[in-house]
Design a protein around this motif. Structure first.
Motif, PDB file in Angstrom:
ATOM      1  N   SER A 145      87.077  14.908  61.894  1.00  0.00           N
ATOM      2  CA  SER A 145      87.985  14.539  60.801  1.00  0.00           C
ATOM      3  C   SER A 145      88.083  13.019  60.649  1.00  0.00           C
ATOM      4  O   SER A 145      88.406  12.509  59.572  1.00  0.00           O
ATOM      5  CB  SER A 145      89.374  15.138  61.035  1.00  0.00           C
ATOM      6  N   LYS A 146      87.829  12.288  61.732  1.00  0.00           N
ATOM      7  CA  LYS A 146      87.867  10.833  61.669  1.00  0.00           C
ATOM      8  C   LYS A 146      86.705  10.274  60.847  1.00  0.00           C
ATOM      9  O   LYS A 146      86.713   9.103  60.468  1.00  0.00           O
ATOM     10  CB  LYS A 146      87.845  10.245  63.076  1.00  0.00           C
ATOM     11  N   LEU A 147      85.710  11.119  60.604  1.00  0.00           N
ATOM     12  CA  LEU A 147      84.560  10.694  59.809  1.00  0.00           C
ATOM     13  C   LEU A 147      84.770  10.991  58.331  1.00  0.00           C
ATOM     14  O   LEU A 147      83.916  10.687  57.503  1.00  0.00           O
ATOM     15  CB  LEU A 147      83.292  11.411  60.305  1.00  0.00           C
ATOM     16  N   ASN A 148      85.908  11.601  58.002  1.00  0.00           N
ATOM     17  CA  ASN A 148      86.225  11.957  56.627  1.00  0.00           C
ATOM     18  C   ASN A 148      86.936  10.794  55.955  1.00  0.00           C
ATOM     19  O   ASN A 148      88.167  10.679  55.993  1.00  0.00           O
ATOM     20  CB  ASN A 148      87.096  13.221  56.599  1.00  0.00           C
ATOM     21  N   SER A 149      86.167   9.920  55.358  1.00  0.00           N
ATOM     22  CA  SER A 149      86.745   8.724  54.734  1.00  0.00           C
ATOM     23  C   SER A 149      85.921   8.333  53.515  1.00  0.00           C
ATOM     24  O   SER A 149      84.688   8.470  53.515  1.00  0.00           O
ATOM     25  CB  SER A 149      86.768   7.569  55.733  1.00  0.00           C
ATOM     26  N   ALA A 150      86.604   7.849  52.506  1.00  0.00           N
ATOM     27  CA  ALA A 150      85.918   7.381  51.303  1.00  0.00           C
ATOM     28  C   ALA A 150      85.070   6.148  51.591  1.00  0.00           C
ATOM     29  O   ALA A 150      84.229   5.753  50.769  1.00  0.00           O
ATOM     30  CB  ALA A 150      86.944   7.065  50.218  1.00  0.00           C
ATOM     31  N   VAL A 166      79.045  18.302  55.477  1.00  0.00           N
ATOM     32  CA  VAL A 166      79.627  17.075  54.929  1.00  0.00           C
ATOM     33  C   VAL A 166      80.642  17.417  53.842  1.00  0.00           C
ATOM     34  O   VAL A 166      81.758  16.879  53.806  1.00  0.00           O
ATOM     35  CB  VAL A 166      78.528  16.150  54.361  1.00  0.00           C
ATOM     36  N   GLU A 167      80.274  18.337  52.959  1.00  0.00           N
ATOM     37  CA  GLU A 167      81.170  18.716  51.872  1.00  0.00           C
ATOM     38  C   GLU A 167      82.442  19.392  52.376  1.00  0.00           C
ATOM     39  O   GLU A 167      83.505  19.264  51.768  1.00  0.00           O
ATOM     40  CB  GLU A 167      80.429  19.644  50.905  1.00  0.00           C
ATOM     41  N   THR A 168      82.331  20.095  53.524  1.00  0.00           N
ATOM     42  CA  THR A 168      83.483  20.824  54.061  1.00  0.00           C
ATOM     43  C   THR A 168      84.367  19.955  54.943  1.00  0.00           C
ATOM     44  O   THR A 168      85.599  19.947  54.805  1.00  0.00           O
ATOM     45  CB  THR A 168      83.005  22.043  54.871  1.00  0.00           C
ATOM     46  N   LEU A 169      83.741  19.219  55.874  1.00  0.00           N
ATOM     47  CA  LEU A 169      84.507  18.446  56.852  1.00  0.00           C
ATOM     48  C   LEU A 169      84.765  17.003  56.426  1.00  0.00           C
ATOM     49  O   LEU A 169      85.695  16.378  56.917  1.00  0.00           O
ATOM     50  CB  LEU A 169      83.788  18.449  58.210  1.00  0.00           C
ATOM     51  N   MET A 170      83.931  16.464  55.536  1.00  0.00           N
ATOM     52  CA  MET A 170      84.105  15.083  55.093  1.00  0.00           C
ATOM     53  C   MET A 170      84.143  15.006  53.564  1.00  0.00           C
ATOM     54  O   MET A 170      83.343  14.292  52.937  1.00  0.00           O
ATOM     55  CB  MET A 170      82.971  14.194  55.610  1.00  0.00           C
ATOM     56  N   PRO A 171      85.033  15.749  52.907  1.00  0.00           N
ATOM     57  CA  PRO A 171      85.051  15.789  51.437  1.00  0.00           C
ATOM     58  C   PRO A 171      85.404  14.461  50.782  1.00  0.00           C
ATOM     59  O   PRO A 171      85.080  14.250  49.603  1.00  0.00           O
ATOM     60  CB  PRO A 171      86.106  16.853  51.135  1.00  0.00           C
ATOM     61  N   LYS A 172      86.064  13.572  51.499  1.00  0.00           N
ATOM     62  CA  LYS A 172      86.436  12.281  50.931  1.00  0.00           C
ATOM     63  C   LYS A 172      85.238  11.327  50.871  1.00  0.00           C
ATOM     64  O   LYS A 172      85.252  10.357  50.110  1.00  0.00           O
ATOM     65  CB  LYS A 172      87.550  11.626  51.756  1.00  0.00           C
ATOM     66  N   SER A 173      84.235  11.598  51.664  1.00  0.00           N
ATOM     67  CA  SER A 173      83.078  10.712  51.729  1.00  0.00           C
ATOM     68  C   SER A 173      82.120  10.973  50.569  1.00  0.00           C
ATOM     69  O   SER A 173      82.275  11.930  49.811  1.00  0.00           O
ATOM     70  CB  SER A 173      82.340  10.911  53.059  1.00  0.00           C
ATOM     71  N   ARG A 174      81.095  10.132  50.468  1.00  0.00           N
ATOM     72  CA  ARG A 174      80.075  10.296  49.435  1.00  0.00           C
ATOM     73  C   ARG A 174      78.827  10.904  50.070  1.00  0.00           C
ATOM     74  O   ARG A 174      78.364  10.436  51.110  1.00  0.00           O
ATOM     75  CB  ARG A 174      79.744   8.937  48.802  1.00  0.00           C
ATOM     76  N   LEU A 175      78.284  11.953  49.455  1.00  0.00           N
ATOM     77  CA  LEU A 175      77.092  12.633  49.972  1.00  0.00           C
ATOM     78  C   LEU A 175      75.903  12.335  49.064  1.00  0.00           C
ATOM     79  O   LEU A 175      75.964  12.541  47.855  1.00  0.00           O
ATOM     80  CB  LEU A 175      77.320  14.139  50.045  1.00  0.00           C
ATOM     81  N   VAL A 176      74.828  11.865  49.669  1.00  0.00           N
ATOM     82  CA  VAL A 176      73.568  11.633  48.952  1.00  0.00           C
ATOM     83  C   VAL A 176      72.521  12.547  49.571  1.00  0.00           C
ATOM     84  O   VAL A 176      72.078  12.316  50.700  1.00  0.00           O
ATOM     85  CB  VAL A 176      73.113  10.159  49.058  1.00  0.00           C
ATOM     86  N   THR A 177      72.123  13.604  48.878  1.00  0.00           N
ATOM     87  CA  THR A 177      71.159  14.540  49.453  1.00  0.00           C
ATOM     88  C   THR A 177      69.748  13.976  49.363  1.00  0.00           C
ATOM     89  O   THR A 177      69.430  13.160  48.493  1.00  0.00           O
ATOM     90  CB  THR A 177      71.212  15.911  48.758  1.00  0.00           C
ATOM     91  N   ALA A 178      68.884  14.450  50.276  1.00  0.00           N
ATOM     92  CA  ALA A 178      67.493  14.003  50.326  1.00  0.00           C
ATOM     93  C   ALA A 178      66.566  15.208  50.298  1.00  0.00           C
ATOM     94  O   ALA A 178      66.926  16.294  50.743  1.00  0.00           O
ATOM     95  CB  ALA A 178      67.252  13.188  51.599  1.00  0.00           C
ATOM     96  N   LYS A 179      65.382  15.011  49.764  1.00  0.00           N
ATOM     97  CA  LYS A 179      64.395  16.090  49.695  1.00  0.00           C
ATOM     98  C   LYS A 179      63.769  16.382  51.046  1.00  0.00           C
ATOM     99  O   LYS A 179      63.366  17.504  51.339  1.00  0.00           O
ATOM    100  CB  LYS A 179      63.285  15.720  48.700  1.00  0.00           C
ATOM    101  N   ASN A 180      63.661  15.337  51.894  1.00  0.00           N
ATOM    102  CA  ASN A 180      63.058  15.516  53.213  1.00  0.00           C
ATOM    103  C   ASN A 180      63.677  14.519  54.189  1.00  0.00           C
ATOM    104  O   ASN A 180      64.392  13.591  53.782  1.00  0.00           O
ATOM    105  CB  ASN A 180      61.534  15.350  53.151  1.00  0.00           C
ATOM    106  N   TYR A 181      63.373  14.705  55.471  1.00  0.00           N
ATOM    107  CA  TYR A 181      63.992  13.874  56.495  1.00  0.00           C
ATOM    108  C   TYR A 181      63.456  12.444  56.499  1.00  0.00           C
ATOM    109  O   TYR A 181      64.170  11.517  56.876  1.00  0.00           O
ATOM    110  CB  TYR A 181      63.814  14.509  57.877  1.00  0.00           C
TER     111      TYR A 181
END
Length: 273
Positions: A145-150, A166-181
């Motif tokens: 939860s400490k990682l959940n920050s804007a 990320v969407e569940t536990l860190m909803p305040k943060s910004r998620l940038v998805t990637a096609k591959n690692y």
């Protein structure tokens, strides 16, 4: 004496009744998928080929890894050739449902949501989510939860359980998805995001591949991720065959040998593309 004889007769009678009853228990029905595989002499296995050490490409451009070796064992058990079908991770389950591949072996976490669409056999490996970052304070956080920050931006593989986490536990943060690692790790290296959320072994491998970039990761994963083999739904015989085969590999320690080869011994890094 008479009572003993009567008991024996009763026992034999019960055995005959049970045997007769069992003979009427329906066995798994015919499998159109297995029939097609055996008739064509080819097992088509879908994988992303960019999730080391489970699946990746070698310098010659050929797939290798734990998933690839396991797929070869499965094809050998069926007595057919193996055809590794490389597709982006988000396209693998749709390809299975469309009949483009016979199964998916690609670091796929067994989840209730996915299990509504496809069948799973396994798990064949247990892993968990971890962070890859340049900031030691992030991996030192004992509570997710400490990682959940804007203030934080994360990357994760598109359509993955990491992205869902990320969407569940860190909803305040910004998620940038990637096609591959490779793209995801590059975002961390170039400071476009603060951290990559991925399976633990992916994070550890990234540390080995980029030893001088100041990367750090969690010592232990903070989630439980059972990896399974995705199968066509509704095919009891094929699922039964795969379950028994995987159990045999597990009990004979062949599966353990594959894990030791790809997860504990980093010598294969020299073969990577």
């Amino acid at each position: 004496m008479m009572r003993t004889l009567l008991n024996r007769c009763l026992f034999i009678f019960l055995v005959l009744v049970i045997t007769a009853a069992c003979s009427h228990v329906q066995s798994p029905g015919p499998s159109p998928n297995l029939d097609r595989i055996l008739e064509n002499g080819v097992l088509r296995v879908g994988t992303a080929a960019d999730m080391p050490p489970l699946n990746m490409l070698n310098k010659a451009g050929s797939p290798m890894g734990l998933d690839v070796d396991l797929a070869a064992y499965i094809a050998g058990g069926m007595g057919v050739k193996l055809d590794i079908v490389v597709k982006p991770f988000p396209d693998l389950l749709p390809a299975l449902k469309a009949g483009e591949v016979d199964m998916v072996l690609s670091g796929l976490t067994i989840t209730p949501k996915r299990n509504l669409d496809v069948a799973f056999v396994g798990p064949y490996h247990i892993t968990g989510k971890a962070l890859l970052t340049k900031f030691k304070s992030m991996v030192a956080a004992e509570d997710p939860s400490k990682l959940n920050s804007a203030a934080f931006a994360y990357t994760a593989l598109e359509s993955s359980t990491s992205a869902e986490l990320v969407e569940t536990l860190m909803p305040k943060s910004r998620l940038v998805t990637a096609k591959n690692y490779d793209d995801a790790v590059a975002m961390v290296l170039t400071n476009k995001v603060d951290a990559l959320v991925a399976d633990y072994h992916v994070c550890v491998l990234s540390l080995l591949r980029h030893p001088n970039e100041g990367l750090v990761s969690l010592i232990t994963p903070f989630t439980y991720e059972p990896l399974g083999i995705a199968m066509p739904p509704g095919d009891a015989q094929m699922i039964n065959w795969m379950t028994n085969f995987l159990d045999t590999m597990r009990e004979s320690d062949e599966l353990l040998k594959l894990k030791t080869k790809w997860i504990e011994d980093p010598s294969w890094l020299a073969e990577m593309k």
